[in-house]
Every structure is written in C-alpha cells, then in structure tokens.
Design an enzyme around this catalytic site. Structure first.
Site, PDB file in Angstrom:
ATOM      1  N   CYS A  33      44.369  37.731  46.075  1.00 49.98           N
ATOM      2  CA  CYS A  33      45.590  36.964  45.782  1.00 49.98           C
ATOM      3  C   CYS A  33      46.482  36.801  47.004  1.00 49.98           C
ATOM      4  O   CYS A  33      47.417  36.002  46.986  1.00 49.98           O
ATOM      5  CB  CYS A  33      46.381  37.627  44.658  1.00 49.98           C
ATOM      6  SG  CYS A  33      46.986  39.260  45.106  1.00 49.98           S
ATOM      7  N   CYS A 102      47.182  45.109  40.296  1.00 45.84           N
ATOM      8  CA  CYS A 102      48.379  44.877  41.118  1.00 45.84           C
ATOM      9  C   CYS A 102      49.017  46.194  41.572  1.00 45.84           C
ATOM     10  O   CYS A 102      49.736  46.223  42.576  1.00 45.84           O
ATOM     11  CB  CYS A 102      49.393  44.041  40.354  1.00 45.84           C
ATOM     12  SG  CYS A 102      48.742  42.469  39.780  1.00 45.84           S
TER      13      CYS A 102
HETATM   14 FE1  FES Z   1      48.403  39.880  43.542  1.00 46.13          FE
HETATM   15 FE2  FES Z   1      49.569  40.995  41.452  1.00 46.13          FE
HETATM   16  S1  FES Z   1      48.622  39.061  41.541  1.00 46.13           S
HETATM   17  S2  FES Z   1      49.174  41.881  43.373  1.00 46.13           S
END
Ligand code: FES
Length: 119
Positions: A33, A102
């Site tokens: 991400c 996360c």
């Molecule tokens: Fe990347 Fe939560 S979506 S750390």
C-alpha cells in the site's frame, strides 16, 4: 468499521512526532500500500524510556502505531520485540480482519529501530 478506541487513537495519536536526540530510528514501508512508519527510540539500561512515531498511512496504521508506543514505553528491548499484531489489535479492542496487517508497519519499524540501536 472502527471501534471508538481505534478512532480516538487515529484522531489523537499519542507520542506522535520526532524525538529529539533519539538513540535510534527505524522505518518500515508496506510495499503493497506504500504506507510507512518511522519510530524514534530513547533507551537506557536496555529499557525504552521514550518513543515517538510518524505514520504516513491509513487510520488503522496510525492508531496501531500510537497504541504500540504506549505498550512499549518502560519495557525492555526483548519485551518490546515480543509484541505481535494480535497484541496490538487486542489492546485497541479489535481491528477489522482486513486491517490487521496495518498494525505491522509500526511493529516492523520498532524492530528496525531496535536493530539499529543494537548495531
Ligand atoms: Fe496500508 Fe493500512 S492500508 S497500512
């Protein structure tokens, strides 16, 4: 999606920011991400006496890093290294299953900071 405690830590992060004269700094970025966390540590006699963080990421990542700093302050480096994503999620009163990962960027940034401190 998030409980009140997660929202509180996401909106009012504890121990956020840079730590002056840190003994060690660690960083971790999630390649999937792109979110990242930096951890600053002050260590005396093998104990974390102060810790701060900066997270550039989602609400779950900010809340997890925030509560992680509260969990490890006053702990030995060995105790801090034993903290898992499940422990962080439990301390937050739970995280949605798809947000569990996360909590890892704070933990991995902490591990990196401890590694850098020891080297
Ligand atoms: Fe990347 Fe939560 S979506 S750390």
């Amino acid at each position: 999606m998030y409980n009140e405690k997660v929202i509180d830590h996401a909106k009012n992060p504890r121990n956020q920011g840079e730590l002056d004269n840190a003994d060690a700094v660690g960083e971790f970025s999630n390649p999937d991400c792109g979110d990242s966390t930096i951890i600053y540590l002050k260590v005396r006699d093998n104990v974390i006496i102060d810790i701060k963080f900066d997270t550039f990421g989602c609400a779950a990542a900010v809340a997890s890093s925030s509560i992680l700093t509260e969990m490890v302050k006053g702990k030995s480096l060995e105790e801090a290294l034993k903290i898992t994503e499940e422990m962080v999620a439990q301390e937050l009163g739970g995280l949605p299953e798809h947000k569990m990962h996360c909590s890892l960027i704070g933990i991995d940034a902490l591990k990196d900071a401890i590694k850098n401190y020891r080297s």
